[in-house]
Design a protein around this motif. Sequence first.
Motif, PDB file in Angstrom:
ATOM      1  N   ARG A 139       0.823  -1.202   0.000  1.00 49.78           N
ATOM      2  CA  ARG A 139       0.000   0.000   0.000  1.00 49.78           C
ATOM      3  C   ARG A 139       0.863   1.261   0.000  1.00 49.78           C
ATOM      4  O   ARG A 139       0.530   2.253  -0.658  1.00 49.78           O
ATOM      5  CB  ARG A 139      -0.933   0.013   1.213  1.00 49.78           C
ATOM      6  N   MET A 140       1.977   1.228   0.735  1.00 50.04           N
ATOM      7  CA  MET A 140       2.853   2.400   0.774  1.00 50.04           C
ATOM      8  C   MET A 140       3.460   2.665  -0.602  1.00 50.04           C
ATOM      9  O   MET A 140       3.531   3.814  -1.057  1.00 50.04           O
ATOM     10  CB  MET A 140       3.947   2.200   1.820  1.00 50.04           C
ATOM     11  N   LEU A 141       3.894   1.615  -1.297  1.00 43.99           N
ATOM     12  CA  LEU A 141       4.456   1.803  -2.630  1.00 43.99           C
ATOM     13  C   LEU A 141       3.408   2.352  -3.595  1.00 43.99           C
ATOM     14  O   LEU A 141       3.708   3.229  -4.418  1.00 43.99           O
ATOM     15  CB  LEU A 141       5.019   0.486  -3.157  1.00 43.99           C
ATOM     16  N   ILE A 142       2.186   1.860  -3.494  1.00 43.01           N
ATOM     17  CA  ILE A 142       1.107   2.366  -4.345  1.00 43.01           C
ATOM     18  C   ILE A 142       0.827   3.832  -4.032  1.00 43.01           C
ATOM     19  O   ILE A 142       0.606   4.661  -4.927  1.00 43.01           O
ATOM     20  CB  ILE A 142      -0.158   1.502  -4.175  1.00 43.01           C
ATOM     21  N   ARG A 143       0.857   4.186  -2.739  1.00 44.91           N
ATOM     22  CA  ARG A 143       0.621   5.567  -2.329  1.00 44.91           C
ATOM     23  C   ARG A 143       1.731   6.488  -2.863  1.00 44.91           C
ATOM     24  O   ARG A 143       1.453   7.583  -3.379  1.00 44.91           O
ATOM     25  CB  ARG A 143       0.551   5.625  -0.803  1.00 44.91           C
ATOM     26  N   LEU A 144       2.970   6.044  -2.761  1.00 44.43           N
ATOM     27  CA  LEU A 144       4.096   6.837  -3.263  1.00 44.43           C
ATOM     28  C   LEU A 144       4.032   6.977  -4.779  1.00 44.43           C
ATOM     29  O   LEU A 144       4.352   8.038  -5.332  1.00 44.43           O
ATOM     30  CB  LEU A 144       5.422   6.193  -2.852  1.00 44.43           C
ATOM     31  N   ALA A 145       3.602   5.916  -5.459  1.00 41.89           N
ATOM     32  CA  ALA A 145       3.470   5.969  -6.912  1.00 41.89           C
ATOM     33  C   ALA A 145       2.400   6.977  -7.319  1.00 41.89           C
ATOM     34  O   ALA A 145       2.560   7.710  -8.303  1.00 41.89           O
ATOM     35  CB  ALA A 145       3.132   4.587  -7.466  1.00 41.89           C
ATOM     36  N   ALA A 146       1.307   7.031  -6.547  1.00 36.71           N
ATOM     37  CA  ALA A 146       0.242   7.987  -6.843  1.00 36.71           C
ATOM     38  C   ALA A 146       0.711   9.421  -6.621  1.00 36.71           C
ATOM     39  O   ALA A 146       0.300  10.341  -7.338  1.00 36.71           O
ATOM     40  CB  ALA A 146      -0.983   7.686  -5.981  1.00 36.71           C
ATOM     41  N   GLN A 147       1.579   9.618  -5.626  1.00 39.68           N
ATOM     42  CA  GLN A 147       2.038  10.963  -5.295  1.00 39.68           C
ATOM     43  C   GLN A 147       3.115  11.461  -6.243  1.00 39.68           C
ATOM     44  O   GLN A 147       3.118  12.640  -6.611  1.00 39.68           O
ATOM     45  CB  GLN A 147       2.563  10.983  -3.857  1.00 39.68           C
ATOM     46  N   SER A 148       4.046  10.581  -6.631  1.00 41.38           N
ATOM     47  CA  SER A 148       5.196  11.070  -7.404  1.00 41.38           C
ATOM     48  C   SER A 148       5.668  10.101  -8.477  1.00 41.38           C
ATOM     49  O   SER A 148       6.766  10.263  -9.012  1.00 41.38           O
ATOM     50  CB  SER A 148       6.362  11.378  -6.453  1.00 41.38           C
ATOM     51  N   PRO A 161      14.496   9.623  -3.199  1.00 42.19           N
ATOM     52  CA  PRO A 161      15.675   9.147  -2.472  1.00 42.19           C
ATOM     53  C   PRO A 161      15.289   8.421  -1.191  1.00 42.19           C
ATOM     54  O   PRO A 161      15.547   8.873  -0.079  1.00 42.19           O
ATOM     55  CB  PRO A 161      16.446  10.439  -2.183  1.00 42.19           C
ATOM     56  N   LEU A 162      14.627   7.276  -1.348  1.00 41.44           N
ATOM     57  CA  LEU A 162      14.155   6.512  -0.199  1.00 41.44           C
ATOM     58  C   LEU A 162      15.001   5.259  -0.020  1.00 41.44           C
ATOM     59  O   LEU A 162      15.152   4.469  -0.954  1.00 41.44           O
ATOM     60  CB  LEU A 162      12.689   6.094  -0.393  1.00 41.44           C
ATOM     61  N   THR A 163      15.545   5.073   1.163  1.00 38.77           N
ATOM     62  CA  THR A 163      16.259   3.848   1.472  1.00 38.77           C
ATOM     63  C   THR A 163      15.259   2.804   1.967  1.00 38.77           C
ATOM     64  O   THR A 163      14.099   3.113   2.268  1.00 38.77           O
ATOM     65  CB  THR A 163      17.319   4.095   2.554  1.00 38.77           C
ATOM     66  N   ARG A 164      15.722   1.572   2.100  1.00 37.84           N
ATOM     67  CA  ARG A 164      14.855   0.538   2.653  1.00 37.84           C
ATOM     68  C   ARG A 164      14.546   0.812   4.121  1.00 37.84           C
ATOM     69  O   ARG A 164      13.471   0.467   4.599  1.00 37.84           O
ATOM     70  CB  ARG A 164      15.513  -0.835   2.464  1.00 37.84           C
ATOM     71  N   GLN A 165      15.474   1.471   4.803  1.00 36.56           N
ATOM     72  CA  GLN A 165      15.220   1.867   6.181  1.00 36.56           C
ATOM     73  C   GLN A 165      14.092   2.896   6.235  1.00 36.56           C
ATOM     74  O   GLN A 165      13.247   2.858   7.135  1.00 36.56           O
ATOM     75  CB  GLN A 165      16.488   2.429   6.826  1.00 36.56           C
ATOM     76  N   ASP A 166      14.074   3.831   5.270  1.00 39.37           N
ATOM     77  CA  ASP A 166      12.991   4.812   5.196  1.00 39.37           C
ATOM     78  C   ASP A 166      11.644   4.114   5.044  1.00 39.37           C
ATOM     79  O   ASP A 166      10.665   4.454   5.718  1.00 39.37           O
ATOM     80  CB  ASP A 166      13.205   5.772   4.019  1.00 39.37           C
ATOM     81  N   LEU A 167      11.581   3.145   4.142  1.00 41.83           N
ATOM     82  CA  LEU A 167      10.327   2.408   3.936  1.00 41.83           C
ATOM     83  C   LEU A 167       9.922   1.664   5.196  1.00 41.83           C
ATOM     84  O   LEU A 167       8.732   1.608   5.536  1.00 41.83           O
ATOM     85  CB  LEU A 167      10.482   1.432   2.769  1.00 41.83           C
ATOM     86  N   ALA A 168      10.911   1.099   5.899  1.00 40.65           N
ATOM     87  CA  ALA A 168      10.613   0.388   7.142  1.00 40.65           C
ATOM     88  C   ALA A 168       9.989   1.326   8.167  1.00 40.65           C
ATOM     89  O   ALA A 168       9.024   0.967   8.861  1.00 40.65           O
ATOM     90  CB  ALA A 168      11.891  -0.248   7.700  1.00 40.65           C
ATOM     91  N   GLU A 169      10.510   2.548   8.271  1.00 40.00           N
ATOM     92  CA  GLU A 169       9.963   3.523   9.206  1.00 40.00           C
ATOM     93  C   GLU A 169       8.551   3.922   8.816  1.00 40.00           C
ATOM     94  O   GLU A 169       7.679   4.127   9.677  1.00 40.00           O
ATOM     95  CB  GLU A 169      10.856   4.768   9.254  1.00 40.00           C
ATOM     96  N   MET A 170       8.293   4.030   7.527  1.00 40.86           N
ATOM     97  CA  MET A 170       6.986   4.486   7.056  1.00 40.86           C
ATOM     98  C   MET A 170       5.889   3.452   7.277  1.00 40.86           C
ATOM     99  O   MET A 170       4.716   3.809   7.431  1.00 40.86           O
ATOM    100  CB  MET A 170       7.064   4.866   5.573  1.00 40.86           C
ATOM    101  N   VAL A 171       6.252   2.161   7.290  1.00 41.56           N
ATOM    102  CA  VAL A 171       5.227   1.124   7.468  1.00 41.56           C
ATOM    103  C   VAL A 171       5.300   0.467   8.838  1.00 41.56           C
ATOM    104  O   VAL A 171       4.529  -0.454   9.126  1.00 41.56           O
ATOM    105  CB  VAL A 171       5.305   0.055   6.357  1.00 41.56           C
TER     106      VAL A 171
END
Length: 218
Positions: A139-148, A161-171
């Motif tokens: 869902r986060m990847l879909i949301r990011l795709a919709a935004q940018s 410029p998102l690291t895998r750690q960034d994605l981990a924090e977001m979810v």
Amino acid sequence: MNEKDLTFIYKKAFSIKAEAGSFLFFQGDPAENLFFLVKGHIRLFSLTPEGQQVLMHVVTPGNFFAIVALVPSSAYPVSAEVTQESILLKWNRDAIEEILKIVPAISLQAMRLMAERLQEYQQRFKEIATQRVERRLARMLIRLAAQSGVKTSEGIVINLPLTRQDLAEMVGTTLYTVSRFLSQWESRGIIFSSREKIIIKNSHLLMCIAEDLPEHGS
């Protein structure tokens, strides 16, 4: 807004350049400035009482942020880190107060933007509380795709410029878990990931994961 109002607002702004690795403000600072990102990327994150960092939002060019500055005597709820050399427009407290008097429609737009952001955060917290990590990440990847996201011949490119750690924090999970799912999806041809970008190659399968649907169903 009409051209006259836009020109007035623009003339009240300061144009600034921010180097990568610098901070525009920190969580808890008095909210004295409103920003508009012209070029670059800004990372908005908060710290929990335990000192854990949580990535809340990535600002892309063409967007306002720190809208809480429109509320008198408020404080920034997040910190703003510059992740790429950026060019911004900045309005200080005096300029904001003058703009609100001359162009009251700004207040309505600000309320709409804050409501949208609040709704996004509420949805993310709900997902953390009720959904499996795999669904949350999809869902986060879909949301990011919709935004940018940008459609290309390779797929939908999330050029942030998102690291895998960034994605981990977001979810709300660990780096290991995010890396495991991204690797699985990459081997299945759903995505391609690198240090610079993520490409959604099969949005249908990613949507099936996000919505917990059969991948070969109707």
